[in-house]
Motif scaffolding. Structure first.
Motif, mmCIF file in Angstrom:
data_model
loop_
_atom_site.group_PDB
_atom_site.id
_atom_site.type_symbol
_atom_site.label_atom_id
_atom_site.label_comp_id
_atom_site.label_asym_id
_atom_site.label_seq_id
_atom_site.Cartn_x
_atom_site.Cartn_y
_atom_site.Cartn_z
ATOM 1 N N GLU A 2 49.681 44.152 5.927
ATOM 2 C CA GLU A 2 49.010 44.999 6.906
ATOM 3 C C GLU A 2 49.405 44.565 8.322
ATOM 4 O OE1 GLU A 2 47.437 47.367 4.120
ATOM 5 O OE2 GLU A 2 47.173 47.619 6.287
ATOM 6 N N GLU A 3 49.322 45.519 9.250
ATOM 7 C CA GLU A 3 49.707 45.231 10.632
ATOM 8 C C GLU A 3 48.937 44.045 11.210
ATOM 9 O OE1 GLU A 3 52.072 46.540 12.345
ATOM 10 O OE2 GLU A 3 52.677 48.180 11.062
ATOM 11 N N HIS A 4 47.610 43.990 10.907
ATOM 12 C CA HIS A 4 46.812 42.935 11.530
ATOM 13 C C HIS A 4 47.094 41.561 10.922
ATOM 14 C CE1 HIS A 4 44.346 44.379 8.081
ATOM 15 N NE2 HIS A 4 44.082 43.092 7.936
ATOM 16 N N ASP A 5 47.889 41.504 9.826
ATOM 17 C CA ASP A 5 48.214 40.226 9.220
ATOM 18 C C ASP A 5 49.505 39.627 9.773
ATOM 19 O OD1 ASP A 5 46.017 40.179 7.552
ATOM 20 O OD2 ASP A 5 47.021 41.322 5.977
ATOM 21 N N ARG A 6 50.210 40.383 10.599
ATOM 22 C CA ARG A 6 51.433 39.855 11.173
ATOM 23 C C ARG A 6 51.083 38.986 12.369
ATOM 24 N NH1 ARG A 6 55.054 45.435 10.868
ATOM 25 N NH2 ARG A 6 55.066 45.571 8.582
ATOM 26 N N PRO A 7 51.420 37.719 12.322
ATOM 27 C CA PRO A 7 50.871 36.780 13.317
ATOM 28 C C PRO A 7 51.282 37.039 14.756
ATOM 29 C CG PRO A 7 52.564 35.731 11.966
ATOM 30 C CD PRO A 7 52.255 37.036 11.320
ATOM 31 N N ALA A 8 52.437 37.673 14.966
ATOM 32 C CA ALA A 8 52.882 37.876 16.349
ATOM 33 C C ALA A 8 52.814 39.330 16.787
ATOM 34 C CB ALA A 8 54.318 37.356 16.505
ATOM 35 N N GLN A 9 52.213 40.172 15.970
ATOM 36 C CA GLN A 9 52.117 41.589 16.317
ATOM 37 C C GLN A 9 50.686 42.087 16.133
ATOM 38 O OE1 GLN A 9 55.466 42.804 13.613
ATOM 39 N NE2 GLN A 9 56.086 44.032 15.366
ATOM 40 N N PHE A 10 50.366 43.107 16.896
ATOM 41 C CA PHE A 10 49.057 43.747 16.787
ATOM 42 C C PHE A 10 49.272 45.247 16.855
ATOM 43 C CE2 PHE A 10 45.193 45.600 18.533
ATOM 44 C CZ PHE A 10 44.236 45.074 17.672
ATOM 45 N N GLY A 11 48.844 45.956 15.793
ATOM 46 C CA GLY A 11 49.026 47.399 15.775
ATOM 47 C C GLY A 11 50.472 47.830 15.891
ATOM 48 N N GLY A 12 51.378 47.019 15.384
ATOM 49 C CA GLY A 12 52.803 47.351 15.431
ATOM 50 C C GLY A 12 53.488 47.014 16.729
ATOM 51 N N PRO A 14 54.271 43.856 19.761
ATOM 52 C CA PRO A 14 55.452 44.519 20.328
ATOM 53 C C PRO A 14 56.437 44.926 19.228
ATOM 54 C CG PRO A 14 55.669 42.151 20.540
ATOM 55 C CD PRO A 14 54.289 42.393 19.997
ATOM 56 N N LYS A 15 57.135 46.040 19.452
ATOM 57 C CA LYS A 15 58.135 46.451 18.479
ATOM 58 C C LYS A 15 59.290 45.453 18.483
ATOM 59 C CE LYS A 15 57.188 51.404 18.440
ATOM 60 N NZ LYS A 15 57.740 52.771 18.624
ATOM 61 N N ARG A 16 59.774 45.166 17.289
ATOM 62 C CA ARG A 16 60.839 44.177 17.163
ATOM 63 C C ARG A 16 62.037 44.771 16.447
ATOM 64 N NH1 ARG A 16 57.659 38.594 15.500
ATOM 65 N NH2 ARG A 16 57.123 37.973 17.626
ATOM 66 N N ARG A 17 63.212 44.483 16.982
ATOM 67 C CA ARG A 17 64.451 44.952 16.364
ATOM 68 C C ARG A 17 65.491 43.841 16.440
ATOM 69 N NH1 ARG A 17 62.841 49.311 19.613
ATOM 70 N NH2 ARG A 17 62.313 51.232 18.464
#
Length: 413
Positions: A2-12, A14-17
């Protein structure tokens, strides 16, 4: 996840590429080189490059195994002067790593084997050319400053391996790596799904044609051939896909320790057995007169659901002691992966896909960049865990995740 489980992101955000451009200096990890490879290579090439056998459990395990080992850093250690330089098979190298043998490198770019050798020579590490390579052994041997190793498949009659060994001697090859775990071709289902009768499906062929950059730099002179063994292939079966199938059919299913003894008698240089995993095989190697072993699973492309090199590395070190060189391959994507392997007992590591991503991304320069990234990450990692030389890198810098879990359970009870 889930989005909220990603330690460095919140609600998607910052976008990362990953970076997929052509400026290699802007690549910050092997993952960037891999992303560019996926941008440039057609689907059927990527399936060959990336795929594993059957459920790809071994392929997955090769990466997961590193995640089970965590560093236990030491602080207040002077790491201002540190080095990861170490001998590889008795000769100095800027890091204890060699490029693993891979086949069909002409499928990634014309002259792929030579480009891998050039990148390796420029950095100062060995390059292992494979029996199924597409550039002639003699041409690769002319790369200035190259530490040239040769990987040997045993197939067909004895005259084939004997001729390859003769040529390796003439080329000044430093070490011979005999692959022991590829006599029966792995069931690589995803690779097979983009082929019909050994050739790309119409959809895969159309996709390949859309990748104009790849097509114009790889197929401008037609499909590659297996230049080092093509003369042994029947004339009516020398087309690219047909010759690959013929060689696969000729792999010697009876390969045994007796064959290793005959190769040892014939080859006077360094001899490494590649692909061992079982403790009894490792013990047997001690009496076979070889100079070392390379643990590995053939990149997760042979037997599925097998243990991987990192799983057996400590036990292997205990068996061989200091009687022979202990190398390992499988899943190296970070400099810290190399540190973990060395701490668990490896003398050096082999990397295959990491430098192939570099090859796809930027030819010889991309190969060099992949090696540079691994080196710099390892050097930084040493400083962060408080180790200034490889002599101080041992099992004490690591903790296994399962032991941490057991300790927490004991404490909580």
């Amino acid at each position: 996840m889930e989005e909220h489980d990603r330690p460095a992101q919140f609600g998607g955000t910052p976008k990362r590429r990953y970076y997929t451009g052509g400026n290699l200096e802007r690549t910050h990890g092997i993952a960037d080189l891999r992303a560019r490879a996926h941008r440039l290579m057609p689907r059927f090439v990527l399936e060959y490059l990336e795929g594993g056998a059957e459920d790809e459990a071994t392929l997955k395990r090769e990466r997961a195994a590193y995640g089970e080992w965590r560093f236990v850093p030491r602080q207040l250690v002077d790491v201002s002067h540190r080095s990861i330089a170490a001998p590889v098979l008795g000769r100095a190298a800027p890091m204890p790593l060699a490029i693993s043998p891979t086949g069909l490198n002409g499928l990634f770019m014309r002259g792929g084997d030579t480009a891998l050798a050039q990148g390796a020579a420029r950095f100062g590490v060995p390059f292992t050319q494979g029996t199924m390579s597409n550039d002639r052994m003699e041409d690769v041997a002319r790369v200035p400053g190259l530490r040239h190793w040769w990987q040997l498949y045993i197939f067909g009659g004895d005259e084939i391996w004997q001729e390859l060994v003769r040529r390796a001697e003439s080329c000044g090859v430093e070490a011979l790596l005999v692959t022991t775990n590829a006599q029966i071709y792995g069931d690589r289902e995803w690779e097979a799904r983009v082929q019909v009768n050994g050739k790309p499906t119409p959809g895969a062929a159309f996709d390949a044609a859309r990748h104009w950059r790849w097509a114009t730099t790889t197929l401008d002179r037609g499909m590659p051939e297996f230049a080092n063994v093509i003369d042994f292939v029947p004339k009516e079966r020398r087309r690219f896909f047909d010759s690959a199938t013929w060689i696969r059919e000729q792999m010697r299913k009876s390969l045994s320790w007796d064959d290793i003894a005959r190769i040892r008698d014939r080859w006077k240089g360094r001899l490494i057995l590649k692909g061992l995993l079982h403790p009894d095989d490792i013990r047997r190697a001690l009496d076979a007169g070889v100079d070392g072993i390379a643990l590995g699973t053939h990149g997760g492309r042979q037997e599925d659901w097998s243990v991987v090199a990192l799983d057996v590395l400590e036990e292997a070190r205990g068996i061989v002691g200091d009687r022979m060189a202990l190398l390992m391959s499988g899943g190296i994507r970070r400099g810290t992966d190399m540190l973990k392997a060395l701490a668990l007992g490896a003398d050096a590591v082999l990397t295959g896909r990491a430098t192939l991503y570099g090859l796809c991304a930027g030819g010889a320069d991309g190969v060099h960049r992949a090696l540079e990234l691994l080196h710099d990450e390892a050097l930084d990692g040493m400083g962060q865990i408080g180790v200034k030389s490889l002599d101080a890198l041992d099992r004490s810098v690591l903790a296994h995740a399962s032991s941490n879990l057991r300790q927490r359970r004991v404490t909580s009870s």
